[in-house]
Write a protein that holds these residues in place. Structure first.
Motif, PDB file in Angstrom:
ATOM      1  N   ILE A 139       0.838  -1.208   0.000  1.00  0.00           N
ATOM      2  CA  ILE A 139       0.000   0.000   0.000  1.00  0.00           C
ATOM      3  C   ILE A 139       0.870   1.255   0.000  1.00  0.00           C
ATOM      4  O   ILE A 139       0.616   2.199  -0.758  1.00  0.00           O
ATOM      5  N   CYS A 140       1.904   1.275   0.821  1.00  0.00           N
ATOM      6  CA  CYS A 140       2.766   2.457   0.917  1.00  0.00           C
ATOM      7  C   CYS A 140       3.499   2.732  -0.384  1.00  0.00           C
ATOM      8  O   CYS A 140       3.618   3.880  -0.811  1.00  0.00           O
ATOM      9  N   ILE A 141       3.987   1.700  -1.040  1.00  0.00           N
ATOM     10  CA  ILE A 141       4.717   1.895  -2.289  1.00  0.00           C
ATOM     11  C   ILE A 141       3.758   2.288  -3.412  1.00  0.00           C
ATOM     12  O   ILE A 141       4.045   3.193  -4.195  1.00  0.00           O
ATOM     13  N   LEU A 142       2.589   1.651  -3.489  1.00  0.00           N
ATOM     14  CA  LEU A 142       1.605   1.997  -4.523  1.00  0.00           C
ATOM     15  C   LEU A 142       1.112   3.433  -4.390  1.00  0.00           C
ATOM     16  O   LEU A 142       0.916   4.123  -5.388  1.00  0.00           O
ATOM     17  N   GLY A 144       2.732   5.857  -3.193  1.00  0.00           N
ATOM     18  CA  GLY A 144       3.851   6.798  -3.255  1.00  0.00           C
ATOM     19  C   GLY A 144       4.251   7.346  -1.899  1.00  0.00           C
ATOM     20  O   GLY A 144       4.942   8.353  -1.806  1.00  0.00           O
ATOM     21  N   ILE A 145       3.807   6.695  -0.823  1.00  0.00           N
ATOM     22  CA  ILE A 145       4.143   7.153   0.523  1.00  0.00           C
ATOM     23  C   ILE A 145       5.603   6.848   0.823  1.00  0.00           C
ATOM     24  O   ILE A 145       6.305   7.641   1.437  1.00  0.00           O
ATOM     25  N   LEU A 146       6.059   5.694   0.357  1.00  0.00           N
ATOM     26  CA  LEU A 146       7.439   5.277   0.602  1.00  0.00           C
ATOM     27  C   LEU A 146       8.211   5.221  -0.702  1.00  0.00           C
ATOM     28  O   LEU A 146       7.745   4.656  -1.686  1.00  0.00           O
ATOM     29  N   LEU A 147       9.384   5.790  -0.695  1.00  0.00           N
ATOM     30  CA  LEU A 147      10.316   5.619  -1.789  1.00  0.00           C
ATOM     31  C   LEU A 147      11.216   4.438  -1.432  1.00  0.00           C
ATOM     32  O   LEU A 147      11.262   4.005  -0.284  1.00  0.00           O
ATOM     33  N   TYR A 148      11.951   3.932  -2.393  1.00  0.00           N
ATOM     34  CA  TYR A 148      12.734   2.723  -2.139  1.00  0.00           C
ATOM     35  C   TYR A 148      13.709   2.864  -0.967  1.00  0.00           C
ATOM     36  O   TYR A 148      13.784   1.966  -0.137  1.00  0.00           O
ATOM     37  N   PRO A 149      14.458   3.972  -0.821  1.00  0.00           N
ATOM     38  CA  PRO A 149      15.374   4.049   0.334  1.00  0.00           C
ATOM     39  C   PRO A 149      14.629   3.974   1.676  1.00  0.00           C
ATOM     40  O   PRO A 149      15.081   3.327   2.609  1.00  0.00           O
ATOM     41  N   GLN A 150      13.473   4.625   1.749  1.00  0.00           N
ATOM     42  CA  GLN A 150      12.685   4.564   2.974  1.00  0.00           C
ATOM     43  C   GLN A 150      12.163   3.145   3.198  1.00  0.00           C
ATOM     44  O   GLN A 150      12.121   2.664   4.313  1.00  0.00           O
ATOM     45  N   TYR A 151      11.771   2.505   2.120  1.00  0.00           N
ATOM     46  CA  TYR A 151      11.286   1.119   2.196  1.00  0.00           C
ATOM     47  C   TYR A 151      12.350   0.229   2.818  1.00  0.00           C
ATOM     48  O   TYR A 151      12.062  -0.574   3.701  1.00  0.00           O
ATOM     49  N   SER A 152      13.589   0.381   2.385  1.00  0.00           N
ATOM     50  CA  SER A 152      14.655  -0.476   2.921  1.00  0.00           C
ATOM     51  C   SER A 152      14.904  -0.194   4.404  1.00  0.00           C
ATOM     52  O   SER A 152      15.175  -1.112   5.173  1.00  0.00           O
ATOM     53  N   TYR A 153      14.790   1.072   4.831  1.00  0.00           N
ATOM     54  CA  TYR A 153      14.948   1.386   6.253  1.00  0.00           C
ATOM     55  C   TYR A 153      13.835   0.742   7.080  1.00  0.00           C
ATOM     56  O   TYR A 153      14.071   0.116   8.098  1.00  0.00           O
ATOM     57  N   ILE A 154      12.599   0.910   6.631  1.00  0.00           N
ATOM     58  CA  ILE A 154      11.466   0.378   7.396  1.00  0.00           C
ATOM     59  C   ILE A 154      11.483  -1.140   7.384  1.00  0.00           C
ATOM     60  O   ILE A 154      11.136  -1.787   8.364  1.00  0.00           O
TER      61      ILE A 154
END
Length: 165
Positions: A139-142, A144-154
């Motif tokens: 949901i977050c990636i679709l 646009g809430i999370l970009l890939y760098p943020q995704y990897s941190y979370i």
């Protein structure tokens, strides 16, 4: 000393008692010093549930056995049933004393912005399934809430407290 007995004449163990309603209670102190009570309508597995009462999944003695096993394994059973994902991640971040302050502040910001307001952040840790976390990321990636760098941190946040990720 006279041992406690239930209404059926069975001896009750230390910490066990039977309430006036017929329910059994076991009280104990967890490793943090917090007093906890658990309840069941059945003392042993073979007891029948009162017909008007909701079926207890486990008997009191089965629950006690699980608690003792968790204590031996260092698991805080009661806490795992009450703490939320957000609280767990905040606790985990507080334990990371080796992180640079700017990195820690970035992690806290990501947690506050993305995890806390989401349903996943409010879920009890004991109820979280792998599919819940995958759905959160999806949901977050679709959206646009999370970009890939943020995704990897979370993802790092979830991979350590939730080993099965």
């Amino acid at each position: 000393m006279k041992s406690k007995k239930d209404t059926k004449g069975r001896n009750l163990k230390l910490g066990e008692d039977q309430l006036k309603s017929g329910r059994y209670r076991y009280r104990y102190t967890d490793c943090t010093g917090k007093r906890i009570a658990i309840y069941s309508w059945r003392l042993v597995k073979t007891d029948k549930n009162p017909s008007e009462k909701r079926k207890s999944a486990l008997s009191l003695r089965e629950m006690i056995k699980n608690i003792e096993k968790d204590k031996d394994d260092g698991i805080l059973t009661y806490e795992a049933q009450t703490i939320t994902v957000y609280q767990l991640i905040r606790r985990y971040l507080k334990s990371k004393v080796t992180l640079a302050n700017s990195t820690l502040q970035n992690y806290i910001h990501l947690t506050e912005k993305n995890i806390r307001p989401h349903n996943l952040g409010q879920m009890k840790v004991s109820n979280v399934k792998k599919s819940d976390i995958k759905n959160f990321f999806h949901i977050c990636i679709l959206n646009g809430i999370l970009l890939y760098p943020q995704y990897s941190y979370i993802r790092i946040f979830f991979s350590l407290p939730f080993k099965w990720l």
